[in-house]
Enzyme design. Structure first.
Site, PDB file in Angstrom:
ATOM      1  N   SER A 103       0.823  -1.202   0.000  1.00  0.00           N
ATOM      2  CA  SER A 103       0.000   0.000   0.000  1.00  0.00           C
ATOM      3  C   SER A 103       0.870   1.271   0.000  1.00  0.00           C
ATOM      4  O   SER A 103       1.774   1.400  -0.814  1.00  0.00           O
ATOM      5  CB  SER A 103      -0.976  -0.043   1.184  1.00  0.00           C
ATOM      6  OG  SER A 103      -2.048   0.834   0.987  1.00  0.00           O
ATOM      7  N   ASP A 230      -9.730  -5.697  -4.742  1.00  0.00           N
ATOM      8  CA  ASP A 230      -9.258  -4.646  -3.847  1.00  0.00           C
ATOM      9  C   ASP A 230     -10.223  -3.466  -3.858  1.00  0.00           C
ATOM     10  O   ASP A 230     -10.489  -2.884  -4.906  1.00  0.00           O
ATOM     11  CB  ASP A 230      -7.857  -4.212  -4.315  1.00  0.00           C
ATOM     12  CG  ASP A 230      -7.105  -3.395  -3.279  1.00  0.00           C
ATOM     13  OD1 ASP A 230      -7.736  -2.609  -2.564  1.00  0.00           O
ATOM     14  OD2 ASP A 230      -5.870  -3.536  -3.217  1.00  0.00           O
ATOM     15  N   HIS A 258      -7.305  -5.848  -0.302  1.00  0.00           N
ATOM     16  CA  HIS A 258      -6.121  -4.991  -0.218  1.00  0.00           C
ATOM     17  C   HIS A 258      -5.041  -5.579   0.687  1.00  0.00           C
ATOM     18  O   HIS A 258      -3.940  -5.040   0.761  1.00  0.00           O
ATOM     19  CB  HIS A 258      -6.533  -3.595   0.283  1.00  0.00           C
ATOM     20  CG  HIS A 258      -5.477  -2.543   0.081  1.00  0.00           C
ATOM     21  ND1 HIS A 258      -4.914  -2.268  -1.150  1.00  0.00           N
ATOM     22  CD2 HIS A 258      -4.866  -1.692   0.963  1.00  0.00           C
ATOM     23  CE1 HIS A 258      -4.016  -1.321  -1.028  1.00  0.00           C
ATOM     24  NE2 HIS A 258      -3.963  -0.946   0.249  1.00  0.00           N
TER      25      HIS A 258
END
Length: 279
Positions: A103, A230, A258
């Protein structure tokens, strides 16, 4: 964008995989978490990598996990990435590592590639903010979160560490929103772990524009792992990232939210092992 041939690995510990990894020169893998997370989120990945003879280390970024820094005092990407930079500074001269960033932790990978390209064998961006020169990590999330101006007005997410009359210092989404954005495919036990372990994210680092050069950052070997279910960083946004800033190889995890280290740990492991073995 160069396609990397896919090879199949068994889900259980495979002696052939361990044997083939004996000839891999650089076995040290540094795992960098994303916003709100800490080293704790990699517990499945660490166990699986160790089982095949690799050497994983998960770091807490400044103000994250069990790092004692007050996240309200972390205002720059350099401060946020300090544990990673310190680790790279202290590597032996002949040693290189493989970085994996999740991320917004992808911005720390980009920053590290700019600082120490000679110490990084490969950089693996896991549904991550693989930004281009002059881009902010926040810009990657803009399609989901709206413009920076709009986001800055959504004060219910913000933490004002210096007082309500000063600019916000961090943010943290409320629990139901986090579950929908990050954990739509993750096991309930892992979601429960995250709910009691996540910390606020420093705002300054994700709003900082990165300065990335062709001589340093662009010489690095980058790989991208896309997550196809996601809700935090849609597959369209991830496709756009690799199209605009092409890595050496792109891999995809079907059915992953995610957080593939929770929702698809075996698939993530297979891809990481595959990338490690690419000459």
């Amino acid at each position: 964008m160069k396609a990397i041939p896919r090879r199949q690995f068994l889900l259980e510990v495979n002696p052939e995989v361990s044997e083939s990894l004996e000839n891999v020169k650089f076995k040290r893998i540094i795992l960098i978490h994303g916003e709100g997370f800490g080293a704790w989120c990699w517990y499945k990945t660490i166990a699986q990598l160790e089982e095949v003879g690799l050497l994983p280390t998960a770091l807490d970024l400044s103000g994250s996990g069990i790092d004692l820094t007050d996240s309200n005092t972390v205002t720059t990407l350099a401060q946020y990435s300090k544990p990673l930079i310190h680790y790279l500074e202290n590597l032996p001269e002949d040693e290189k590592v493989i970085l994996v960033g999740h991320s917004s932790g992808g911005a720390c990978l980009s920053y590290a590639l700019e600082c120490f390209p000679e110490k990084i064998s490969k950089a693996i961006f896991l549904c991550a903010t693989m930004v281009s020169n002059g881009q902010r990590p926040f810009d990657v999330f803009a399609e989901e979160l709206g413009s920076a101006e709009h986001f800055m007005q959504e004060s219910q997410f913000f933490i004002y560490g210096n007082g309500q009359d000063k600019p916000p210092t961090g943010f943290m989404f409320e629990k139901q929103l986090i579950k929908g954005l990050y954990f739509n495919q993750s096991p309930t036990k892992d979601v429960a772990l995250a709910m009691v372990s996540m910390r606020p994210t420093p705002l300054g680092p994700i709003m900082e524009k990165l300065s990335l050069s062709p001589e340093k950052y662009e010489t690095g070997r980058r790989f991208y792992i896309q997550t196809l279910e996601d809700h935090a960083l849609s597959s369209d946004v991830q496709e756009k990232l690799v199209r605009e800033n092409p890595p050496e190889g792109v891999f995809k995890i079907k059915g992953s939210d995610h957080c593939p280290f929770f929702s698809k740990p075996h698939s993530l492991h297979k891809i990481l092992v595959e990338i490690v073995q690419i000459p």
